[in-house]
Every structure is written in structure tokens, then in C-alpha cells.
Design a protein around this motif. Sequence first.
Motif, PDB file in Angstrom:
ATOM      1  N   ALA A  89       0.827  -1.204   0.000  1.00 52.01           N
ATOM      2  CA  ALA A  89       0.000   0.000   0.000  1.00 52.01           C
ATOM      3  C   ALA A  89       0.864   1.259   0.000  1.00 52.01           C
ATOM      4  N   VAL A  90       1.925   1.253   0.804  1.00 49.76           N
ATOM      5  CA  VAL A  90       2.821   2.411   0.844  1.00 49.76           C
ATOM      6  C   VAL A  90       3.513   2.600  -0.501  1.00 49.76           C
ATOM      7  N   LEU A  91       3.954   1.502  -1.112  1.00 51.26           N
ATOM      8  CA  LEU A  91       4.619   1.584  -2.412  1.00 51.26           C
ATOM      9  C   LEU A  91       3.670   2.107  -3.480  1.00 51.26           C
ATOM     10  N   VAL A  92       2.449   1.594  -3.506  1.00 52.05           N
ATOM     11  CA  VAL A  92       1.461   2.050  -4.494  1.00 52.05           C
ATOM     12  C   VAL A  92       1.178   3.529  -4.302  1.00 52.05           C
ATOM     13  N   ALA A  93       1.015   3.955  -3.048  1.00 48.68           N
ATOM     14  CA  ALA A  93       0.745   5.369  -2.781  1.00 48.68           C
ATOM     15  C   ALA A  93       1.900   6.244  -3.251  1.00 48.68           C
ATOM     16  N   ALA A  94       3.129   5.783  -3.013  1.00 48.46           N
ATOM     17  CA  ALA A  94       4.297   6.553  -3.447  1.00 48.46           C
ATOM     18  C   ALA A  94       4.359   6.655  -4.970  1.00 48.46           C
TER      19      ALA A  94
END
Length: 555
Positions: free
Chosen positions: A338-343
Amino acid sequence: MISAKTETSMASRTLASQPLRNAPAVRALSATRATAYRRLLIAVLIVPLLVTAWVRVAPLIEGGDRLQRQCFTEDGYLMLTIARNIALNHGFSVSEGQIATNGTQPLATLIYAACFRAVGGERLPGLFLIVIVQILIAAAAAILLYFAVSRCFYRGPDAATAALLVAGVWFISPSSVMHTQNGLETGLATLLIIASIALYDRYLLRLTDSMHAAACLTLGAVLGLAFLARNDACLLIAALILVHLYRCMRRGLLKRALVQSFLIGVTSIVVASPWLWFNVSRFGHLMPVSGRSQSLDIGFATNLLPAFVALVENASLVLRVPGQLEQNPYVVFACMAAVLVAAVLAFSFRKFLTARFSPGIAILALFVAGLFVFYALFFGMACFLGRYLFPAVTLSAVILPCLFLEWLRRPAPALSRSAIVALSFALLLTIALNARIYRNGKQHMHFQVVDWVRENVPADQWVAAVQTGTLGFYHDRTINLDGKVNPEALEYRAEGRTPEYVVKRNVSYIADWASIATWADLPGFAENYELILKDENRGPNGLAVLRRRTLGGGT
């Protein structure tokens, strides 16, 4: 003769061939629909706001166990113990004023000390005033957020509605309820973070037009206060200066920006210097003993995986991962993804985000990234990551509601309905999680020690514990063993000689969680202390008590 079906088809082709004449009507229809949805948004916020307001004020109304247990964490009580000693003219200290400490964040401690001074150092009246202060600080942060979003943070359409939604979402977020009423500095630090970046946005044009030293000094002073509220605001200062240098460099104003950054940085240091000097002159380190104590518990990247979970919990505004699942590899992987996708999404739509949001939001985003790297890789304990990364709540509370309103403006009814469904689910989850905070509001995992000491230990006897936040607040003669507020104990702990320190201090009782019972078998310690209680029903969180074989009672 033209059939009705043919006539309808011809009308459709005519409309399609005249898009320019019909576009205003379509836009008007979309605007009307968006206005209706915005009114609906305001209406649906009322219930979660009422629930949240009750959860926040219930400790004041019900008092007793709820007042003492819902709003104050173990570390919160550490701060309150120091604040109460200041009010009693003992200075920054614990253990009935006999052990000097700097294991706290000074600005909030001084504010809470004023609350205790107003009631003569009485415990429960002081707690009552502090809950009021925490509610007022949270409300002030929400109000400031409203004005900041409506005037500078958000550059999209209908900023007033966006600001109302942002402030409401921030105030009712379960993370906000927990961390702005924890007896610590989280709410105050957030208020000053918002003030700092709002002030930067306000001064931005002046700083690019001229040197404007007065603006630099004012901004530096507010940032200095933010540092006194929470010392990781040094990362906020760095983020602001980096963003300012980058913006000015693109305009060929790098030399001016360097001078301005110097003024901002030096002013913030000057404002923070009394506390820094106090730390160095009295304790020999810039970092307070609480930070030095926590640094003993972490190696490089120890908190990396838990940090992803904490970041997602805060950034989502409404999600809470159950404790038993926080280390589940699937949950951790989902949070990392989720953090990677958001970034990736943020980078892909950076031009759109830059157009919609002010440079202040870029500063906040860089600050959150800095916090994540620092606490995930270098410092802290996993159980504290939620409040360490709390600024992510403010970042998401600004961005997500504004993007949500952009979503509502789409002319497609299906998208609008999806948006309403998503919001409804989020609000229902918010109500449920805040209701859970209220339901569990009379439970506190550290009060078992307080209750036992109240019932079994006279006020003039000395008690030691590794965790002394809650106990130390209610029993003055308490010796801290983990070094968070006790510099002497920190030295022994760093050398692995804490049991030896207990024997040296000649305390009468040691009361803490069940793991302390293992000390009864240590050579050199068992001769002095005996295990008199071990509650195994609660596992590692059970109570264990050791008593000095020949009670000394001195320190």
C-alpha cells in the motif's frame, strides 16, 4: 412519417454534433449534483462528530476510572509526573523530587504543570484540567486546519467545503482521538506543525519578492516552539528549508534563499536553546534521557516492518490493525504494498498534486517521509510508532478529502455513488472504532500495579519498577529502572546491571509485569529480595511483586 424511435435517434445525433452549446448545461448539471453531494457530506459528518465529541468529553463527565484511564498512556503519566513536580516546586524531577530528569518534551510539560499549579498539585483536579486543555488543543488544530485548507493548502474548486471536510475528518479520526488525548505532547506538536507550514505558505510570496527578514524570524520562532513541543520537529525544519531552497533555486534566487534559511534555522535554535543548554549542562547530552533509554532497545532497521503498519494505520485515517495481526507477514506485506502504491501514484500525479496543493503540503509530506525513515531505521520502540508517525494523519486528512471532492465533481453518476459508498463505509468504521475507545476507556494495563501498591504499600515506602509512568504518578516514592526519567538507572541499564542498582537503592518493593519475577533467581539479588506475588492468569502482562527480605525503606 418519422417514427418516435427515429426521432429520438436524430435528436441524440443533433446533441452530439453540438457539444459546445450543450457543455455549459452539462457542467451546470454536474455542479448541481456536486452541490447536493456536498450538502449530504456535511449531513453525514454530524453523527460521527457527535460520537467523537462524546468520546473526548466523557472522561470529564464521568470522572473516576474513565478520567484516569481513557486519556493517559504510560508515557503520558511520565510527563504528568514531571509536570506535577514542577507545580510543587521540585523542578524537572521524579521520585518525590529527589531525581532530576529531562526525560520529557518541555513545552507540553510546562503547560500541564500550569494545570497542576492551578489546583495546588492535586492529582485528579489536575487531570481534569489537562483533559480540557487537550480537547482545546485538538479543537484549535482542527480550526487552524480549516482556515489553512480554505486559504492556502488546497487550490482546487470549492476550497471552503474541502476545508470543512478536512477539519472534520482530522478531528474524528480514531488515530486523532487516541493520540491527541494521551497525556503527551502529540496534539500540541500537531498544532504547531500546522501553524508552521501555514505560516510558510502565507509568507511564500514575500520571501520570493524580497529578503523579508521579519518573516524569516517569525517563521523560525514558530518552528522553535514546534521543536520545544517535540524534538523530532528538527526534521520539519529541515524539510521546510529543503523545499524553500528547491523552489527558490528554480527561480534563480538561491543566494537569497540560503540567507533566509540561515535566519530561519538560527532563530529556531535560539528559541530552543534554553532546553538544549539545560540538557547539556545538567545531563551531558543534547538528547534527553528518555531518548537515550529508547535507543538501547533498537538496532538498525529493527522497526522497519512495524513502521509500514503504523504508517498505513495513520495514513488511512480509519484503519486499525488488531494487535495479534501486526506482525502477520501477509498484513505487513499488504501494508508495504500500500505504501509503495501510494508513493508511485503520488509521483505519477505529481504535477496534478502540485497544482492542487500548496508547497506547505510538500513540506508536510517530506517531514512524514523523514519521520518514517528515522523511526523505522534508527530509533524508538514499535509500540510507539503510531504516535511517532502521527503527522501522517494530518497529511492524509488534507489530501484524501480534497481528492474525494474532486471525485464527486466527475459527471459520471456511478463514480459519485461509489464515492458516497466509500465515505459511508469510512464513517461507519470511524464510529465503530471511536465507540471501542469509549468501551475500553476504563481499562488500563498499568493500573494493576497502581492498585496493588495503593492497597499494600505505605506512602513512605519506596517502590521500584521498570515501567513507572502510571505508578510514579500515583505513588511519589517510586524509582524508575528503565532510565526514561532516571539518568542514574540509565547508566546501570546500559551496563546490564539494573538489579544491582535496585539493591543499591535499598527499595522496599519491586512491582511490575510478570517478567520481573525472573529476578528472584539472580545471584546477588535473591539474597536481598523474595518473590511474593506472581499473577500468571494474564500471561506476560500479569503482575509480579518482589519484596526486600529486610525492609529498609530508604533511598
